[in-house]
Enzyme design. Structure first.
Site, PDB file in Angstrom:
ATOM      1  N   TYR A 137      -2.371   0.230  10.777  1.00  0.00           N
ATOM      2  CA  TYR A 137      -2.308  -0.218   9.378  1.00  0.00           C
ATOM      3  C   TYR A 137      -0.976   0.150   8.731  1.00  0.00           C
ATOM      4  O   TYR A 137      -0.354  -0.674   8.068  1.00  0.00           O
ATOM      5  CB  TYR A 137      -3.476   0.391   8.594  1.00  0.00           C
ATOM      6  CG  TYR A 137      -3.581  -0.104   7.159  1.00  0.00           C
ATOM      7  CD1 TYR A 137      -3.757  -1.456   6.870  1.00  0.00           C
ATOM      8  CD2 TYR A 137      -3.534   0.794   6.090  1.00  0.00           C
ATOM      9  CE1 TYR A 137      -3.872  -1.907   5.546  1.00  0.00           C
ATOM     10  CE2 TYR A 137      -3.648   0.357   4.771  1.00  0.00           C
ATOM     11  CZ  TYR A 137      -3.823  -0.994   4.503  1.00  0.00           C
ATOM     12  OH  TYR A 137      -3.933  -1.440   3.197  1.00  0.00           O
ATOM     13  N   SER A 159       0.869  -1.189   0.000  1.00  0.00           N
ATOM     14  CA  SER A 159       0.000   0.000   0.000  1.00  0.00           C
ATOM     15  C   SER A 159       0.901   1.232   0.000  1.00  0.00           C
ATOM     16  O   SER A 159       2.084   1.132   0.364  1.00  0.00           O
ATOM     17  CB  SER A 159      -0.839   0.020   1.280  1.00  0.00           C
ATOM     18  OG  SER A 159      -1.530   1.243   1.425  1.00  0.00           O
TER      19      SER A 159
HETATM   20  N1  LIG Z   1      -8.627  -0.803  -1.217  1.00  0.00           N
HETATM   21  C1  LIG Z   1      -7.594  -0.010  -1.010  1.00  0.00           C
HETATM   22  O1  LIG Z   1      -7.703   1.231  -1.007  1.00  0.00           O
HETATM   23  C2  LIG Z   1      -6.227  -0.596  -0.812  1.00  0.00           C
HETATM   24  C3  LIG Z   1      -5.119   0.244  -0.947  1.00  0.00           C
HETATM   25  C4  LIG Z   1      -3.848  -0.273  -0.757  1.00  0.00           C
HETATM   26  C5  LIG Z   1      -3.689  -1.616  -0.445  1.00  0.00           C
HETATM   27  N2  LIG Z   1      -4.781  -2.422  -0.297  1.00  0.00           N
HETATM   28  C6  LIG Z   1      -4.542  -3.825   0.038  1.00  0.00           C
HETATM   29  O2  LIG Z   1      -5.085  -4.632  -0.983  1.00  0.00           O
HETATM   30  C7  LIG Z   1      -5.386  -5.923  -0.463  1.00  0.00           C
HETATM   31  C8  LIG Z   1      -6.777  -6.331  -0.915  1.00  0.00           C
HETATM   32  O3  LIG Z   1      -7.734  -5.467  -0.333  1.00  0.00           O
HETATM   33  P1  LIG Z   1      -9.066  -4.997  -1.073  1.00  0.00           P
HETATM   34  O4  LIG Z   1      -8.985  -3.533  -1.226  1.00  0.00           O
HETATM   35  O5  LIG Z   1      -9.351  -5.835  -2.252  1.00  0.00           O
HETATM   36  O6  LIG Z   1     -10.119  -5.253   0.138  1.00  0.00           O
HETATM   37  P2  LIG Z   1     -11.319  -6.307   0.315  1.00  0.00           P
HETATM   38  O7  LIG Z   1     -12.314  -6.142  -0.794  1.00  0.00           O
HETATM   39  O8  LIG Z   1     -11.787  -6.127   1.722  1.00  0.00           O
HETATM   40  O9  LIG Z   1     -10.616  -7.739   0.164  1.00  0.00           O
HETATM   41  C9  LIG Z   1      -9.794  -8.278   1.168  1.00  0.00           C
HETATM   42  C10 LIG Z   1      -9.631  -9.773   0.924  1.00  0.00           C
HETATM   43  O10 LIG Z   1      -8.754 -10.303   1.941  1.00  0.00           O
HETATM   44  C11 LIG Z   1      -9.327 -11.497   2.408  1.00  0.00           C
HETATM   45  N3  LIG Z   1      -8.910 -11.803   3.777  1.00  0.00           N
HETATM   46  C12 LIG Z   1      -9.014 -11.026   4.887  1.00  0.00           C
HETATM   47  N4  LIG Z   1      -8.572 -11.696   5.969  1.00  0.00           N
HETATM   48  C13 LIG Z   1      -8.188 -12.925   5.529  1.00  0.00           C
HETATM   49  C14 LIG Z   1      -7.671 -14.090   6.168  1.00  0.00           C
HETATM   50  N5  LIG Z   1      -7.450 -14.120   7.496  1.00  0.00           N
HETATM   51  N6  LIG Z   1      -7.388 -15.173   5.424  1.00  0.00           N
HETATM   52  C15 LIG Z   1      -7.609 -15.158   4.080  1.00  0.00           C
HETATM   53  N7  LIG Z   1      -8.098 -14.103   3.418  1.00  0.00           N
HETATM   54  C16 LIG Z   1      -8.405 -13.004   4.142  1.00  0.00           C
HETATM   55  C17 LIG Z   1     -10.828 -11.299   2.306  1.00  0.00           C
HETATM   56  O11 LIG Z   1     -11.481 -12.562   2.182  1.00  0.00           O
HETATM   57  P3  LIG Z   1     -12.315 -13.325   3.311  1.00  0.00           P
HETATM   58  O12 LIG Z   1     -12.939 -12.282   4.193  1.00  0.00           O
HETATM   59  O13 LIG Z   1     -13.318 -14.125   2.507  1.00  0.00           O
HETATM   60  O14 LIG Z   1     -11.322 -14.200   4.005  1.00  0.00           O
HETATM   61  C18 LIG Z   1     -10.942 -10.531   0.998  1.00  0.00           C
HETATM   62  O15 LIG Z   1     -11.019 -11.427  -0.086  1.00  0.00           O
HETATM   63  C19 LIG Z   1      -5.191  -5.821   1.049  1.00  0.00           C
HETATM   64  O16 LIG Z   1      -3.928  -6.354   1.393  1.00  0.00           O
HETATM   65  C20 LIG Z   1      -5.214  -4.317   1.304  1.00  0.00           C
HETATM   66  O17 LIG Z   1      -4.495  -3.971   2.469  1.00  0.00           O
HETATM   67  C21 LIG Z   1      -6.041  -1.956  -0.489  1.00  0.00           C
END
Ligand SMILES: NC(=O)c1ccc[n+]([C@@H]2O[C@H](COP(=O)([O-])OP(=O)(O)OC[C@H]3O[C@@H](n4cnc5c(N)ncnc54)[C@H](OP(=O)(O)O)[C@@H]3O)[C@@H](O)[C@H]2O)c1
Length: 247
Positions: free
Chosen positions: A148, A135
């Site tokens: 975070y 991130s």
């Molecule tokens: N959205 C943003 O603005 C942003 C920016 C920078 C970085 N990121 C990073 O991008 C990545 C994906 O996030 P996203 O934005 O796509 O959010 P999201 O829609 O909330 O997706 C997060 C995913 O992580 C999975 N997850 C959470 N805890 C888990 C566990 N204990 N075991 C296995 N899977 C788990 C969830 O699946 P389940 O709940 O089904 O397990 C879900 O599929 C994350 O690492 C986040 O920190 C996001």
């Protein structure tokens, strides 16, 4: 469940939503057998019914769950360490230790566990690729975000260290550091508070999950001698973690 040994296999953690789900779709389109892994198996099954591949229940915070994942994979060519997220926004003086534990267990130790378990197979593939979604919070700090930002810094340091430690092995390491992407990320961060989550993206045009997935697809389709080390990607409306042009 049958995972072929003759087709390149891409494991995507957190494939039940957002960036992970979009990445599973893009990599399946590119010919990978995608192993879509997360805790919500029902969502993964719907996804693989559309794109092929294999749905596998995985909790990255659980060592046994990660061991079981590694045991059923005949080969691994690509690993996308995407499972993760944020919980809450609070100043350090009011930090909630349970929220911190969730963020460190999922983003940091989750990435460590899955990478350790799959690295031998990635190396055996002769051309492995590890993509870790960190991130801009891995490059910056912001007020109320230390749980975070510290977890994302630690996850990034783990990933960047592997780039050096595995030098000479047939495996590449790419860190992708997004700014604001509209997914379920903010809904998770604010415990399902839809109004609070929506406010994060108000007045800006945020990135969408497919923007990141397409970059991962580009990384995975480079020739084996090309290592894209770090990619920072933000919406045009965002200059830093806390600085937006809101209309
Ligand atoms: N959205 C943003 O603005 C942003 C920016 C920078 C970085 N990121 C990073 O991008 C990545 C994906 O996030 P996203 O934005 O796509 O959010 P999201 O829609 O909330 O997706 C997060 C995913 O992580 C999975 N997850 C959470 N805890 C888990 C566990 N204990 N075991 C296995 N899977 C788990 C969830 O699946 P389940 O709940 O089904 O397990 C879900 O599929 C994350 O690492 C986040 O920190 C996001």
């Amino acid at each position: 469940m049958s995972i072929p040994s003759a087709t390149p296999v891409a494991v995507v953690t957190g494939a039940s939503s957002g960036i992970g789900e979009a990445t599973a779709r893009v990599l399946a389109d590119q010919g990978f057998h995608v192993v879509a892994a997360a805790r919500r198996l029902d969502r993964l099954e719907t996804l693989v019914s559309e794109i092929g591949g294999t749905a596998l229940e995985l909790d990255v915070t659980d060592e046994d769950s990660v061991t079981a994942l590694a045991a059923v994979l005949p080969r691994v060519d690509v690993l996308v360490n995407n499972a993760g997220g944020a919980k809450g926004l609070a100043p350090v003086l009011e930090a909630d230790e349970d929220d911190w534990r969730w963020m460190w267990e999922t983003n940091v130790l989750g990435t460590l566990r899955v990478t350790k378990a799959l690295l031998p197979k990635l190396i055996d593939s002769g051309n492995g690729l590890v993509v870790t979604i960190t991130s801009i919070a891995a490059f910056e700090t912001y007020d109320n975000g230390s749980g975070y930002t510290s977890a994302k810094h630690a996850q990034a340091v783990l990933h960047r260290t592997l780039r050096g430690e595995l030098l000479g092995k047939p495996v590449r390491f790419t860190e992708i550091a997004p700014g604001a992407v509209e997914t379920e990320f903010s809904l998770v961060r604010f415990d399902g508070d839809e109004a609070r989550a929506a406010a994060v993206y108000e007045g800006i045009t945020p990135l969408v999950a497919l923007d990141i997935a397409e970059i991962i697809g580009f990384v995975a389709s480079r020739p084996s001698h090309v290592n894209l080390d770090q990619i920072v990607v933000k919406p045009r409306d965002q200059a830093s973690a806390g600085r937006f042009d809101r209309r």
